[in-house]
Motif scaffolding. Structure first.
Motif, PDB file in Angstrom:
ATOM      1  N   TYR A 267       0.828  -1.211   0.000  1.00 12.59           N
ATOM      2  CA  TYR A 267       0.000   0.000   0.000  1.00 12.59           C
ATOM      3  C   TYR A 267       0.863   1.262   0.000  1.00 12.59           C
ATOM      4  CZ  TYR A 267      -3.929  -3.082   1.038  1.00 12.59           C
ATOM      5  OH  TYR A 267      -4.877  -4.071   0.976  1.00 12.59           O
ATOM      6  N   LEU A 268       1.978   1.222   0.722  1.00 16.03           N
ATOM      7  CA  LEU A 268       2.896   2.367   0.701  1.00 16.03           C
ATOM      8  C   LEU A 268       3.477   2.558  -0.702  1.00 16.03           C
ATOM      9  CD1 LEU A 268       4.775   1.829   4.097  1.00 16.03           C
ATOM     10  CD2 LEU A 268       3.089   3.591   3.566  1.00 16.03           C
ATOM     11  N   GLY A 269       3.790   1.430  -1.365  1.00 18.67           N
ATOM     12  CA  GLY A 269       4.300   1.506  -2.730  1.00 18.67           C
ATOM     13  C   GLY A 269       3.257   2.056  -3.693  1.00 18.67           C
ATOM     14  N   ILE A 270       2.004   1.622  -3.528  1.00 13.51           N
ATOM     15  CA  ILE A 270       0.922   2.109  -4.387  1.00 13.51           C
ATOM     16  C   ILE A 270       0.715   3.611  -4.188  1.00 13.51           C
ATOM     17  CG2 ILE A 270      -1.583   2.006  -4.757  1.00 13.51           C
ATOM     18  CD1 ILE A 270      -1.358  -1.015  -4.113  1.00 13.51           C
ATOM     19  N   ALA A 271       0.794   4.065  -2.939  1.00 13.81           N
ATOM     20  CA  ALA A 271       0.636   5.498  -2.658  1.00 13.81           C
ATOM     21  C   ALA A 271       1.733   6.309  -3.361  1.00 13.81           C
ATOM     22  CB  ALA A 271       0.675   5.741  -1.157  1.00 13.81           C
ATOM     23  N   ALA A 272       2.975   5.821  -3.263  1.00  9.44           N
ATOM     24  CA  ALA A 272       4.096   6.521  -3.907  1.00  9.44           C
ATOM     25  C   ALA A 272       3.930   6.545  -5.428  1.00  9.44           C
ATOM     26  CB  ALA A 272       5.414   5.838  -3.529  1.00  9.44           C
ATOM     27  N   ILE A 273       3.506   5.405  -5.999  1.00 10.87           N
ATOM     28  CA  ILE A 273       3.305   5.327  -7.451  1.00 10.87           C
ATOM     29  C   ILE A 273       2.144   6.210  -7.891  1.00 10.87           C
ATOM     30  CG2 ILE A 273       2.603   3.792  -9.329  1.00 10.87           C
ATOM     31  CD1 ILE A 273       5.521   3.530  -8.502  1.00 10.87           C
ATOM     32  N   GLY A 274       1.100   6.282  -7.063  1.00 10.93           N
ATOM     33  CA  GLY A 274      -0.046   7.128  -7.401  1.00 10.93           C
ATOM     34  C   GLY A 274       0.354   8.586  -7.552  1.00 10.93           C
ATOM     35  N   ILE A 275       1.197   9.055  -6.624  1.00  7.93           N
ATOM     36  CA  ILE A 275       1.666  10.443  -6.683  1.00  7.93           C
ATOM     37  C   ILE A 275       2.568  10.653  -7.903  1.00  7.93           C
ATOM     38  CG2 ILE A 275       3.039  12.202  -5.500  1.00  7.93           C
ATOM     39  CD1 ILE A 275       2.132  10.878  -2.853  1.00  7.93           C
ATOM     40  N   MET A 276       3.537   9.742  -8.085  1.00  9.73           N
ATOM     41  CA  MET A 276       4.447   9.852  -9.235  1.00  9.73           C
ATOM     42  C   MET A 276       3.682   9.771 -10.552  1.00  9.73           C
ATOM     43  SD  MET A 276       7.812   7.566  -8.298  1.00  9.73           S
ATOM     44  CE  MET A 276       8.473   7.842  -9.943  1.00  9.73           C
ATOM     45  N   GLY A 277       2.727   8.832 -10.615  1.00  9.65           N
ATOM     46  CA  GLY A 277       1.971   8.634 -11.846  1.00  9.65           C
ATOM     47  C   GLY A 277       1.127   9.843 -12.210  1.00  9.65           C
ATOM     48  N   ALA A 278       0.510  10.468 -11.190  1.00  7.13           N
ATOM     49  CA  ALA A 278      -0.310  11.659 -11.446  1.00  7.13           C
ATOM     50  C   ALA A 278       0.541  12.801 -12.001  1.00  7.13           C
ATOM     51  CB  ALA A 278      -0.999  12.089 -10.156  1.00  7.13           C
ATOM     52  N   ILE A 279       1.715  13.002 -11.402  1.00  7.63           N
ATOM     53  CA  ILE A 279       2.620  14.059 -11.876  1.00  7.63           C
ATOM     54  C   ILE A 279       3.084  13.773 -13.304  1.00  7.63           C
ATOM     55  CG2 ILE A 279       4.872  15.146 -11.508  1.00  7.63           C
ATOM     56  CD1 ILE A 279       4.459  14.611  -8.486  1.00  7.63           C
ATOM     57  N   THR A 280       3.421  12.499 -13.568  1.00  7.83           N
ATOM     58  CA  THR A 280       3.900  12.108 -14.897  1.00  7.83           C
ATOM     59  C   THR A 280       2.803  12.247 -15.950  1.00  7.83           C
ATOM     60  OG1 THR A 280       5.366  10.488 -13.827  1.00  7.83           O
ATOM     61  CG2 THR A 280       5.057  10.277 -16.206  1.00  7.83           C
ATOM     62  N   ALA A 281       1.562  11.877 -15.580  1.00  9.48           N
ATOM     63  CA  ALA A 281       0.438  11.980 -16.526  1.00  9.48           C
ATOM     64  C   ALA A 281       0.118  13.432 -16.844  1.00  9.48           C
ATOM     65  CB  ALA A 281      -0.788  11.274 -15.945  1.00  9.48           C
ATOM     66  N   VAL A 282       0.158  14.294 -15.823  1.00  6.67           N
ATOM     67  CA  VAL A 282      -0.108  15.723 -16.041  1.00  6.67           C
ATOM     68  C   VAL A 282       0.955  16.328 -16.959  1.00  6.67           C
ATOM     69  CG1 VAL A 282      -0.174  17.983 -14.922  1.00  6.67           C
ATOM     70  CG2 VAL A 282      -1.378  16.051 -13.896  1.00  6.67           C
ATOM     71  N   ALA A 283       2.199  15.856 -16.803  1.00  6.02           N
ATOM     72  CA  ALA A 283       3.292  16.357 -17.642  1.00  6.02           C
ATOM     73  C   ALA A 283       3.225  15.801 -19.068  1.00  6.02           C
ATOM     74  CB  ALA A 283       4.637  16.011 -17.003  1.00  6.02           C
ATOM     75  N   GLY A 284       2.327  14.839 -19.287  1.00  3.58           N
ATOM     76  CA  GLY A 284       2.163  14.288 -20.631  1.00  3.58           C
ATOM     77  C   GLY A 284       3.160  13.213 -20.996  1.00  3.58           C
ATOM     78  N   ARG A 285       3.885  12.686 -20.002  1.00  2.00           N
ATOM     79  CA  ARG A 285       4.891  11.655 -20.290  1.00  2.00           C
ATOM     80  C   ARG A 285       4.312  10.242 -20.218  1.00  2.00           C
ATOM     81  NH1 ARG A 285       7.953  15.206 -17.038  1.00  2.00           N
ATOM     82  NH2 ARG A 285       7.796  13.811 -15.237  1.00  2.00           N
ATOM     83  N   ILE A 286       3.044  10.123 -19.841  1.00  2.00           N
ATOM     84  CA  ILE A 286       2.382   8.824 -19.783  1.00  2.00           C
ATOM     85  C   ILE A 286       0.893   9.039 -20.038  1.00  2.00           C
ATOM     86  CG2 ILE A 286       2.014   8.949 -17.281  1.00  2.00           C
ATOM     87  CD1 ILE A 286       2.378   5.951 -17.111  1.00  2.00           C
ATOM     88  N   THR A 287       0.270   8.138 -20.779  1.00  2.55           N
ATOM     89  CA  THR A 287      -1.159   8.278 -21.051  1.00  2.55           C
ATOM     90  C   THR A 287      -1.964   7.823 -19.840  1.00  2.55           C
ATOM     91  OG1 THR A 287      -1.374   6.034 -21.958  1.00  2.55           O
ATOM     92  CG2 THR A 287      -0.761   7.804 -23.503  1.00  2.55           C
ATOM     93  N   VAL A 288      -3.218   8.279 -19.785  1.00  2.76           N
ATOM     94  CA  VAL A 288      -4.085   7.896 -18.663  1.00  2.76           C
ATOM     95  C   VAL A 288      -4.310   6.383 -18.662  1.00  2.76           C
ATOM     96  CG1 VAL A 288      -6.382   8.165 -17.641  1.00  2.76           C
ATOM     97  CG2 VAL A 288      -5.232  10.141 -18.661  1.00  2.76           C
TER      98      VAL A 288
END
Length: 320
Positions: A267-288
């Motif tokens: 769950y701690l790993g998922i939380a960290a990935i959720g934050i990283m993923g949101a930032i990366t998606a907003v920056a356009g480096r990964i699709t939704v």
């Protein structure tokens, strides 16, 4: 580790006779794991397409609409993937059950043959109940562990490996962070197993003594009544029963802490990935769609780890 290798070496001859069934079952388990790994990626294609279509409609792009034809095609592929997973899992379960039960039948026959060849002196030094426990409780414990754990362990290793490959394909940085879940979970599991394994051994020993005591008491029931040894027999039973209760409680309780601790790491790993993923998606480096697939792959890592920890008690009892 040496005890585990020694146990596997002793069980191997009984499994060897039915290796074809085991091999075909493993092939089907691999197929099921591949289908499981493909599912999130296929689902991600639908999410990505819907997201792009929605943005185009909001922006007022001429002729923009939801591409239902493409989505329907992906849904058909997704149904095929899930169907392949179900059929592979069913086939593997059937073959494994057949092979394991045949192996346990041969093991019981081998134990029975060994008992017939034992000298009388062996039975003078070991209670009949303890010997009986070898044929019944101990072999049943091994059978249950193989039935419940073998396919799950193989499937878990494959699921985790394939999920990691797919995550690295989506985003390397996020995959490295997610990969930390595995060694941390392994470290937690190793600490718990080292602590609980001794109690599982004590539990199996106490169970053998309890069976021996009960068998002797019922066999010598008339003598116990004749010589007024009821109180002594009761005290002996209570003492052994208490030891079994104490070792069983410690073994099960310590082993049961593994699941929550591994889940906490996940769950701690998922939380960290959720934050990283949101930032990366907003920056356009990964699709939704890829972000959604990545999160699903993390759950694919967490799920087998959790399932294996739930089977920890059965596995440790079998080795004990």
């Amino acid at each position: 580790m040496n005890k585990i290798k020694d146990t596997i070496r002793k069980i191997a001859p009984f499994v060897k006779n039915y290796r074809k069934g085991f091999i075909f079952a493993i092939i089907l388990i691999i197929s099921a794991a591949v289908f499981t790994a493909l599912a999130p990626a296929v689902e991600g294609l639908i999410i990505t397409q819907l997201t792009n279509d929605s943005f185009n409609i909001i922006k007022g792009v001429e002729g923009a609409s939801v591409n239902f034809k493409y989505i329907l095609k992906i849904l058909i592929i997704l149904v095929c993937v899930y169907l392949g997973n179900v059929l592979s899992t069913y086939g593997a379960s059937f073959l494994l059950t057949n092979s394991i039960q045949n192996s346990m039948r041969d093991l019981r026959a081998a134990v029975q043959d060994k008992i017939r060849r034992l000298p009388v002196s062996y039975f003078d030094g070991n209670s009949y109940g303890d010997v009986l426990s070898r044929i019944t409780n101990d072999i049943d414990t091994i059978s249950n562990a193989l039935q419940q754990s073998l396919s799950q362990v193989i499937n878990s290793i494959l699921a985790v490996s394939l999920a990691l490959i797919m995550m690295f394909r989506i985003n390397v940085k996020m995959a490295f962070v997610a990969a930390l879940i595995i060694p941390l979970s392994f470290l937690v599991s190793k600490i718990v197993v080292n602590k609980s394994q001794g109690y599982f051994k004590a539990q199996q020993d106490a169970l053998g003594k309890l069976n021996g005591t009960v068998q002797e008491m019922f066999t010598g029931f008339n003598e116990i009544k004749l010589y007024g040894k009821e109180e002594s027999a009761i005290n002996e039973f209570v003492e052994i029963n208490s030891k079994l209760q104490a070792s069983g409680f410690k073994a099960q309780f310590i082993s049961s802490t593994m699941g929550p601790l591994v889940s906490l790491v996940s769950y701690l790993g998922i939380a960290a990935i959720g934050i990283m993923g949101a930032i990366t998606a907003v920056a356009g480096r990964i699709t939704v769609g890829n972000l959604q697939a990545f999160i699903r792959y993390i759950w694919q890592i967490n799920q087998p780890l959790s399932q294996v920890t739930q089977l920890s008690s059965a596995i440790q009892s079998a080795f004990a």
